[in-house]
Write a protein that holds these residues in place. Structure first.
Motif, PDB file in Angstrom:
ATOM      1  N   PHE A 287      -2.250  18.172  43.887  1.00 47.99           N
ATOM      2  CA  PHE A 287      -1.724  19.143  44.813  1.00 47.99           C
ATOM      3  C   PHE A 287      -2.112  20.266  44.822  1.00 47.99           C
ATOM      4  O   PHE A 287      -2.929  20.005  46.042  1.00 47.99           O
ATOM      5  CB  PHE A 287      -0.665  18.867  44.984  1.00 47.99           C
ATOM      6  N   ALA A 288      -2.249  20.878  43.844  1.00 52.05           N
ATOM      7  CA  ALA A 288      -2.482  22.265  43.079  1.00 52.05           C
ATOM      8  C   ALA A 288      -4.234  22.503  43.315  1.00 52.05           C
ATOM      9  O   ALA A 288      -4.473  22.890  44.253  1.00 52.05           O
ATOM     10  CB  ALA A 288      -2.470  23.101  42.329  1.00 52.05           C
ATOM     11  N   LYS A 289      -5.316  22.038  43.108  1.00 56.67           N
ATOM     12  CA  LYS A 289      -6.153  21.099  43.166  1.00 56.67           C
ATOM     13  C   LYS A 289      -6.577  21.451  44.225  1.00 56.67           C
ATOM     14  O   LYS A 289      -7.854  21.826  45.482  1.00 56.67           O
ATOM     15  CB  LYS A 289      -7.183  20.284  42.101  1.00 56.67           C
ATOM     16  N   ASP A 290      -6.442  20.042  45.067  1.00 49.84           N
ATOM     17  CA  ASP A 290      -6.527  20.346  46.402  1.00 49.84           C
ATOM     18  C   ASP A 290      -5.528  21.547  47.499  1.00 49.84           C
ATOM     19  O   ASP A 290      -6.489  22.074  48.491  1.00 49.84           O
ATOM     20  CB  ASP A 290      -5.900  18.874  46.869  1.00 49.84           C
ATOM     21  N   CYS A 291      -4.576  21.983  47.174  1.00 50.80           N
ATOM     22  CA  CYS A 291      -4.638  23.200  47.626  1.00 50.80           C
ATOM     23  C   CYS A 291      -5.625  24.398  47.657  1.00 50.80           C
ATOM     24  O   CYS A 291      -6.014  24.669  48.840  1.00 50.80           O
ATOM     25  CB  CYS A 291      -3.594  23.502  47.294  1.00 50.80           C
ATOM     26  N   ALA A 292      -6.179  24.803  46.308  1.00 52.99           N
ATOM     27  CA  ALA A 292      -6.815  25.913  45.719  1.00 52.99           C
ATOM     28  C   ALA A 292      -7.919  25.822  46.769  1.00 52.99           C
ATOM     29  O   ALA A 292      -8.551  26.988  47.159  1.00 52.99           O
ATOM     30  CB  ALA A 292      -6.739  26.024  44.345  1.00 52.99           C
ATOM     31  N   ALA A 293      -8.630  24.565  47.424  1.00 51.89           N
ATOM     32  CA  ALA A 293      -9.822  24.255  47.929  1.00 51.89           C
ATOM     33  C   ALA A 293      -9.118  24.754  49.489  1.00 51.89           C
ATOM     34  O   ALA A 293     -10.446  24.777  49.904  1.00 51.89           O
ATOM     35  CB  ALA A 293     -10.690  22.815  47.709  1.00 51.89           C
ATOM     36  N   GLN A 294      -8.330  24.398  49.738  1.00 52.27           N
ATOM     37  CA  GLN A 294      -8.431  25.002  51.127  1.00 52.27           C
ATOM     38  C   GLN A 294      -8.101  26.423  51.643  1.00 52.27           C
ATOM     39  O   GLN A 294      -7.502  27.257  50.722  1.00 52.27           O
ATOM     40  CB  GLN A 294      -7.008  24.535  51.356  1.00 52.27           C
ATOM     41  N   PRO A 295      -8.420  26.937  52.030  1.00 46.15           N
ATOM     42  CA  PRO A 295      -8.218  28.789  52.931  1.00 46.15           C
ATOM     43  C   PRO A 295      -6.699  28.530  53.283  1.00 46.15           C
ATOM     44  O   PRO A 295      -6.511  30.026  52.715  1.00 46.15           O
ATOM     45  CB  PRO A 295      -9.497  28.794  53.774  1.00 46.15           C
ATOM     46  N   ASP A 296      -6.059  28.376  53.482  1.00 49.53           N
ATOM     47  CA  ASP A 296      -4.928  28.102  53.874  1.00 49.53           C
ATOM     48  C   ASP A 296      -3.587  28.090  52.819  1.00 49.53           C
ATOM     49  O   ASP A 296      -2.498  28.171  52.984  1.00 49.53           O
ATOM     50  CB  ASP A 296      -4.520  27.810  55.388  1.00 49.53           C
ATOM     51  N   CYS A 297      -4.393  27.981  51.672  1.00 51.41           N
ATOM     52  CA  CYS A 297      -3.844  27.378  50.646  1.00 51.41           C
ATOM     53  C   CYS A 297      -2.522  29.052  50.081  1.00 51.41           C
ATOM     54  O   CYS A 297      -3.120  29.544  49.970  1.00 51.41           O
ATOM     55  CB  CYS A 297      -3.896  26.864  49.229  1.00 51.41           C
ATOM     56  N   PRO A 298      -1.415  28.210  49.985  1.00 50.62           N
ATOM     57  CA  PRO A 298       0.191  29.456  50.263  1.00 50.62           C
ATOM     58  C   PRO A 298       0.719  29.803  48.373  1.00 50.62           C
ATOM     59  O   PRO A 298       1.015  30.681  48.152  1.00 50.62           O
ATOM     60  CB  PRO A 298       1.464  28.567  50.624  1.00 50.62           C
ATOM     61  N   LEU A 299      -0.410  28.810  47.328  1.00 53.49           N
ATOM     62  CA  LEU A 299      -0.108  29.273  46.473  1.00 53.49           C
ATOM     63  C   LEU A 299      -1.688  30.214  45.620  1.00 53.49           C
ATOM     64  O   LEU A 299      -1.327  30.117  44.329  1.00 53.49           O
ATOM     65  CB  LEU A 299      -0.037  27.989  44.952  1.00 53.49           C
ATOM     66  N   GLY A 300      -2.613  30.099  46.683  1.00 51.65           N
ATOM     67  CA  GLY A 300      -3.694  31.180  46.239  1.00 51.65           C
ATOM     68  C   GLY A 300      -4.839  30.105  46.026  1.00 51.65           C
ATOM     69  O   GLY A 300      -4.552  28.659  45.754  1.00 51.65           O
ATOM     70  N   ILE A 357       5.322  25.193  53.160  1.00 49.18           N
ATOM     71  CA  ILE A 357       5.828  26.094  52.153  1.00 49.18           C
ATOM     72  C   ILE A 357       5.348  27.596  52.666  1.00 49.18           C
ATOM     73  O   ILE A 357       6.168  28.405  52.079  1.00 49.18           O
ATOM     74  CB  ILE A 357       4.586  26.035  50.377  1.00 49.18           C
ATOM     75  N   THR A 358       4.509  27.582  53.375  1.00 48.37           N
ATOM     76  CA  THR A 358       3.536  28.839  53.921  1.00 48.37           C
ATOM     77  C   THR A 358       5.065  29.301  54.985  1.00 48.37           C
ATOM     78  O   THR A 358       5.291  30.649  54.680  1.00 48.37           O
ATOM     79  CB  THR A 358       1.852  28.414  54.717  1.00 48.37           C
ATOM     80  N   ASP A 359       5.756  28.390  55.802  1.00 45.99           N
ATOM     81  CA  ASP A 359       6.176  28.790  56.461  1.00 45.99           C
ATOM     82  C   ASP A 359       8.031  29.420  55.805  1.00 45.99           C
ATOM     83  O   ASP A 359       8.382  30.245  56.301  1.00 45.99           O
ATOM     84  CB  ASP A 359       7.187  27.477  57.218  1.00 45.99           C
ATOM     85  N   ALA A 360       7.896  28.460  54.381  1.00 51.89           N
ATOM     86  CA  ALA A 360       9.075  29.246  53.926  1.00 51.89           C
ATOM     87  C   ALA A 360       9.250  30.202  53.274  1.00 51.89           C
ATOM     88  O   ALA A 360       9.952  31.311  53.221  1.00 51.89           O
ATOM     89  CB  ALA A 360       9.902  28.150  52.543  1.00 51.89           C
ATOM     90  N   MET A 361       7.546  30.798  52.882  1.00 54.30           N
ATOM     91  CA  MET A 361       7.521  32.030  51.885  1.00 54.30           C
ATOM     92  C   MET A 361       7.897  33.253  53.375  1.00 54.30           C
ATOM     93  O   MET A 361       8.119  33.833  52.603  1.00 54.30           O
ATOM     94  CB  MET A 361       6.146  32.033  50.977  1.00 54.30           C
TER      95      MET A 361
END
Length: 522
Positions: A287-300, A357-361
């Motif tokens: 998931f993290a690798k996929d998220c990192a490839a997205q411009p809106d990843c809340p984990l950077g 996660i974005t919303d919760a942050m």
């Protein structure tokens, strides 16, 4: 978070799954041999005349089918002994089990019944059949099989185990399951004790009789009542353990069995929990690798280790200061962690998780709360399905507890944290629940071999979070006729989740009886 060892397919809802998986009961006996002890009775031969006289009325009963609300489906009620060692003719009690079916639609020669189970333990097989399998399984399979489901004893419509009221369950799901102090540890222990006491008070009669062995024996009664010489079956997640247990008890009656997202019945509870913790870490890294490839990843956009640290830091903040959700319940560390774990079961949920996660942050915990509620099967009116109650009841009966008390958890924490820096502590503490169970476990870790059974297809997904791939390898190796089919991919289970290679291979086995070559990969 209470990951309570829920293992189940994602076919009905996003996520319903959890931690630790559960175990086995005592090893199966050879056809016709007698066995004793809780959940065990004499097995029966292929000839109905070999059925013990005390069990014959169950095997010969006739079901009365009726329409049951969903067009095309019929429902019935089947009787089974509450205790197979003491059926009704010997002064025991019966239990009523809910059954549903959708008849073969044609064309083509009917192949009998295909029993399905989505896992759990605690997942409703009837709910799965009506919402997914009976309408979503490949059309050629539905054309030639009557699609059938039975809610296992203690589950959903079959004498369901009940433990806590809705408000009490709300409180239970919010207890801190990664305690940072002796007081928090004591609060968690007290929560586990109250849960167990609630189950004993509300469901004390059925609690000693919801083992996987007993559920497998119920399936053999159903096989006979349906008029099938052999049992054809697709089990997902925990359903693989149920199916393998059936094959081990009744190898001569095992027909075409597909065990998708397999469990390893030979491992003790603590090892299963730790393996699963590692599986969720593997899924998170994907998931993290996929998220990192997205411009809106809340984990950077860092590496998975950095992103895991950011998520863990966020959980710590929620532990100190929960955020609002738009309702009286707030989002603290436990519910947030459960929400993240829920989305690990199916990669199609990853965009939803990113947004949650974005919303919760940003102070809105509604998205992660919704994911956690789907995991716990909480309804909008504040009531809960009995998934978590049945899950604990079966798991705590099937295997001795992973830990005897907080001191055991403390000793195991380093190994769990190594398995998953993000989820390890919470999942270690969640494994303590069975230590306070009111009924002593009747099962032990053991191999399931099903000697003499026809070929059994065991399916493993390489990055499955809930049932790690090595479990499928282990089960396929234990079964005398096990054939391993591998899906190189993400998510929990493989059949019906988008792989033409997996689906066509399993369809051919179910329709023609031709298993794949052992070791086939998709």
């Amino acid at each position: 978070m209470d990951t309570r060892r829920v293992l189940r397919t994602t076919g009905t809802v996003i996520a319903a799954a959890g931690l630790f998986l559960s175990g086995c009961t005592t090893g199966g006996s050879a056809p016709g041999a007698a066995a004793s002890g809780p959940g065990r009775a004499a097995t029966t031969g292929a000839d109905p005349a070999a059925t013990p006289a005390a069990l014959a009325p169950y095997y010969r009963q006739k079901l009365t089918w009726r329409a049951c609300g969903v067009p095309g489906f019929e429902c019935a009620t089947m009787k089974a002994p509450l205790d197979y060692a003491r059926p009704a003719s010997q002064g025991g009690k019966d239990i009523e089990l809910a059954v549903a079916r959708k008849k073969a639609t044609g064309p083509g020669k009917r192949l009998g019944s295909l029993l399905v189970n989505p896992g759990g333990p605690g997942g409703s097989a009837i709910g799965y059949l009506q919402a997914y399998a009976g309408i979503g399984y490949p059309a050629p399979v539905r054309a030639r099989y009557d699609m059938v489901a039975v809610d296992p004893r203690g589950v959903a419509r079959s004498a369901p185990v009940e433990c806590l009221t809705g408000p009490a369950m709300d409180a239970y799901t919010q207890v801190d399951q990664s305690p940072d102090s002796p007081a928090e540890q004591a609060a968690l222990v007290e929560a586990f004790k109250k849960f167990a006491q609630g189950c004993a008070q509300r469901s004390g009669t059925v609690l000693p009789h919801v083992s996987t062995v007993e559920a497998a024996r119920d399936m053999d009664v159903l096989r006979a009542v349906l008029g099938d010489e052999k049992l054809n079956y697709v089990g997902a997640s925990y359903g693989t353990f149920l199916g393998a247990t059936y094959a081990d008890l009744f190898p001569s009656r095992a027909g075409r069995l597909v065990l998708d997202g397999a469990m390893d019945p030979s491992r003790p509870a603590v090892d299963l929990n730790r393996d699963q913790t590692e599986g969720f870490e593997t899924a998170f890294r994907s998931f993290a690798k996929d998220c990192a490839a997205q411009p809106d990843c809340p984990l950077g956009q860092g590496n998975p280790d950095e992103m895991g640290r950011r998520l863990k830091d966020f959980f710590r903040k929620l532990d100190a200061q929960p955020v609002g959700t738009g309702e009286p319940r707030t989002l603290g560390e436990s519910l947030a962690t459960t929400g993240v774990i829920a989305a690990m079961y199916d990669e199609s949920a990853w965009p939803q998780l990113r947004q949650a996660i974005t919303d919760a942050m940003n102070g809105d915990g509604a998205g992660l709360l919704a994911l956690a509620d789907s995991y716990y099967e909480r309804e909008a009116d504040g009531t809960y399905q009995n998934l978590m109650f049945a899950n604990a009841a079966v798991n705590c009966l099937d295997l001795p507890p992973a830990f005897r008390g907080p001191q055991d958890v403390q000793a195991a924490l380093p190994s769990f944290e190594k398995a998953s820096p993000v989820f390890g502590p919470g999942l270690a503490w969640a494994s303590l629940n069975c230590a306070y169970w009111p009924v002593k476990a009747t099962g032990t870790p053991h191999r399931l071999e099903a000697k003499g059974a026809a070929p059994i297809v065991v399916v493993g997904t390489t990055r499955d979070p809930a049932t790690p791939y090595k479990w499928a390898q282990a089960l396929a190796g234990q079964l005398d006729s096990g054939v391993l089919l591998t899906y190189d991919g993400d998510g929990h289970t493989a059949y019906g989740r988008g792989s033409d290679c997996i689906d066509s291979t399993i369809n051919r086995y179910l329709l023609e009886g031709a298993p794949p070559k052992d070791g086939k990969r998709c």
